[in-house]
Scaffold this active site. Structure first.
Site, mmCIF file in Angstrom:
data_model
loop_
_atom_site.group_PDB
_atom_site.id
_atom_site.type_symbol
_atom_site.label_atom_id
_atom_site.label_comp_id
_atom_site.label_asym_id
_atom_site.label_seq_id
_atom_site.Cartn_x
_atom_site.Cartn_y
_atom_site.Cartn_z
ATOM 1 N N SER A 48 -21.259 -0.788 -27.138
ATOM 2 C CA SER A 48 -20.825 -0.235 -28.414
ATOM 3 C C SER A 48 -19.300 -0.169 -28.480
ATOM 4 O O SER A 48 -18.627 -1.183 -28.406
ATOM 5 C CB SER A 48 -21.469 1.128 -28.642
ATOM 6 O OG SER A 48 -21.207 1.624 -29.921
ATOM 7 N N ASP A 78 -18.269 -1.157 -35.303
ATOM 8 C CA ASP A 78 -17.940 -1.050 -33.885
ATOM 9 C C ASP A 78 -18.367 -2.342 -33.180
ATOM 10 O O ASP A 78 -18.702 -3.334 -33.827
ATOM 11 C CB ASP A 78 -18.615 0.172 -33.273
ATOM 12 C CG ASP A 78 -20.137 0.090 -33.323
ATOM 13 O OD1 ASP A 78 -20.671 -0.767 -34.055
ATOM 14 O OD2 ASP A 78 -20.805 0.882 -32.626
ATOM 15 N N ASP A 127 -21.029 -3.478 -31.433
ATOM 16 C CA ASP A 127 -22.336 -4.096 -31.654
ATOM 17 C C ASP A 127 -22.756 -4.079 -33.124
ATOM 18 O O ASP A 127 -23.886 -4.443 -33.457
ATOM 19 C CB ASP A 127 -23.406 -3.457 -30.783
ATOM 20 C CG ASP A 127 -23.629 -1.981 -31.073
ATOM 21 O OD1 ASP A 127 -22.657 -1.297 -31.433
ATOM 22 O OD2 ASP A 127 -24.775 -1.503 -30.938
ATOM 23 N N ASP A 145 -23.442 -1.824 -35.413
ATOM 24 C CA ASP A 145 -24.438 -0.939 -36.022
ATOM 25 C C ASP A 145 -23.779 0.259 -36.705
ATOM 26 O O ASP A 145 -24.333 0.823 -37.644
ATOM 27 C CB ASP A 145 -25.479 -0.471 -35.006
ATOM 28 C CG ASP A 145 -24.902 0.374 -33.876
ATOM 29 O OD1 ASP A 145 -23.662 0.382 -33.690
ATOM 30 O OD2 ASP A 145 -25.706 1.016 -33.157
#
Length: 496
Positions: free
Chosen positions: A114, A258, A260, A262
């Site tokens: 993340s 961010d 990743d 999501d």
């Protein structure tokens, strides 16, 4: 000789532990052996709970960190050795791989750290119906896993490299179609949007979606080096970039995520990034939500705006938000959504418009938030900043102290809640009284959330996925919230 690992013990041994967003740790501690063992444990847990079909596919994706391809390979090898078929879908957003799994009723795995620095990484596991919940985590932790003899060298890395297959492109395409099939192709027409790309895995995915919906889209700030963009504690340099881009580019908004992809970032037309818990309220309003699940750390404007029949406060972390959403839907909620202070937005109900349905996606998703805010502003004839002004004036600011061990954080915060309320209030006022005055209430749902009689809030908690101590502050002006946050961080810095 075959090795047997108990996952609970392996977490302590390796330092790679489960937090609010899956397992995370230093990349060099996430050896092939550790990642293999955790994935076998995940599959064994699904088998025990009858939540996986024999010989089914398990989808895999990763972010753009240097260590992610290796970890994806370790995950794939574990899946194959357990008798399932690994389906590597490449470098795509976390919600895209989760959505593909849900549509096909198969488990999925996202290799990502993340927002944390690229010397660390992590693994997010999804069941065929979405993110693992806390009960799933406990089921994984209690597994005993066998590691085949000769699989790994003494240093924990594979004796023979495992090669991933060519990425399966359809998973990303299906995620993009989720939005382009539901929304009109001119839904965002007339908007000039900048996409802050940095090293977000979904940077090209975002551009494809918003361009397909009619917006004029331009990529900004693309990086070949991983940049740890935290949507909940935005870096000063990212604030400066946004102001400069909007001053010179004439954008209606800037959009980003961010690592990743999501958790979303969205700015107004002036380049001011919106707080995730403010963006969440606006998104919930646009979707016509009747029930909202959100953590205790989020802005109290969600109650003050009186837009929702019920607001359910949870512990911090998407598993808690998801559990609350499921409970709300079971109790008759018609449009049930959730959001977090980091901007992650989740839906537990389908959105139906003009005979078309946008299926529920009970995992953090950046795209639904971006589109909802842009469409709501467009519908009302407002700029994004004008839309924000329709909410009650409550401002939240958060930051964190890095390299603050979790156990040390817990021990320090425990000293403020180890006796009766009056004594706890006295201890808190001795530390923060000069800033905020008298304590009105103390909430220990997640860390310590302190409400003061002057209506200001200080919320302290250990991060669930990194060695950090987080501080959230709420006040009636942005200037005061920022000032309060800076003063609290200064006080807390002396605790180490």
């Amino acid at each position: 000789m075959t090795k047997i690992y108990n996952i609970e013990e392996l977490m302590e041994l390796s330092g790679v532990k489960f937090g609010t967003s899956g397992a995370r740790g230093l990349a060099d501690k996430m050896t092939d052996e550790v990642c293999y063992a955790y994935t076998v444990a995940f599959l064994q847990h699904l088998e025990e709970s009858n939540n996986i079909d024999p010989a089914c596919q398990v989808a895999i994706a990763g972010d753009l960190r240097p260590s992610s391809p290796r970890i994806c390979a370790a995950v794939a090898k574990a899946i194959e050795d357990k008798g399932y078929s690994p389906l590597y879908c490449g470098e795509i957003p976390a919600p895209a791989i989760a959505y593909y799994g849900i549509l096909n009723s198969i488990p999925s795995v996202m290799v990502t750290g993340s927002h944390i620095p690229d010397d660390r990484n992590g693994i997010k596991y999804n069941t065929p119906v979405g993110e693992i919940l806390k009960e799933d985590e406990q089921g994984i932790r209690r597994q005993n896993v066998s590691i085949p003899e000769g699989l790994c060298k003494e240093n924990g890395f594979f004796s023979t490299a495992y090669e991933l297959e060519k990425p399966y492109q359809a998973a990303e395409d299906i995620y993009i179609q989720r939005y382009t099939d539901f929304y009109d192709e001119q839904a965002l027409a007339g908007l000039n949007l900048g996409v802050y790309e940095h090293s977000a895995v979904g940077r090209d995915t975002l551009k494809r979606i918003y361009s397909a919906l009619g917006a004029n889209v331009r990529g900004l700030g693309r990086s070949t080096k991983f940049i740890p963009v935290d949507t909940e504690a935005i870096r000063p340099e990212d604030c400066e970039l946004a102001l400069d881009w909007c001053k010179n580019g004439g954008y209606d908004a800037l959009l980003s995520t961010d690592g990743d992809s999501d958790r979303p970032l969205i700015s107004d037309e002036k380049g001011h990034w919106l707080r995730g818990d403010v963006a969440g309220i606006l998104t919930a309003q646009h979707l016509g939500a009747d029930v909202v699940a959100t953590p205790v750390s989020c802005n109290s404007a969600v109650e003050l705006c009186q837009s929702f029949k019920k607001v359910s406060r949870t512990q911090i972390g998407s598993p808690y938000v998801i559990a609350s959403m499921k409970e709300a839907s079971a109790s008759g909620g018609k449009m049930v959504v959730g959001y977090e202070a980091n901007g992650g937005f989740l839906t537990n109900s389908a959105l139906v418009e003009e005979g078309k349905a946008l299926a529920a996606l009970p995992t953090r998703d950046a795209v639904i938030l971006h589109i909802s805010i842009l469409l709501e502003a467009k519908k009302r004839g407002l700029s994004v900043s004008g839309l924000v002004k329709t909410l009650p004036e409550r401002y939240t600011i958060s930051n964190r102290i890095k390299e603050f061990p979790t156990e040390q954080s817990k021990a320090k915060l425990a000293t403020f809640v180890e006796s009766k309320f009056a004594d706890n209030a006295n201890k808190i006022e001795a530390v923060f009284g000069e800033l905020c005055g008298a304590v009105e209430a103390i909430d220990t749902t997640d860390g310590i959330r302190i409400s003061f009689e002057n209506l200001e809030i200080i919320h302290l908690r250990p991060s669930g996925n990194a060695p950090e101590l987080r501080c959230y502050n709420e006040a009636s002006s942005e200037k005061r919230a920022l000032e309060l946050n800076e003063l609290c961080i200064e006080i807390m810095s002396d605790w180490r």
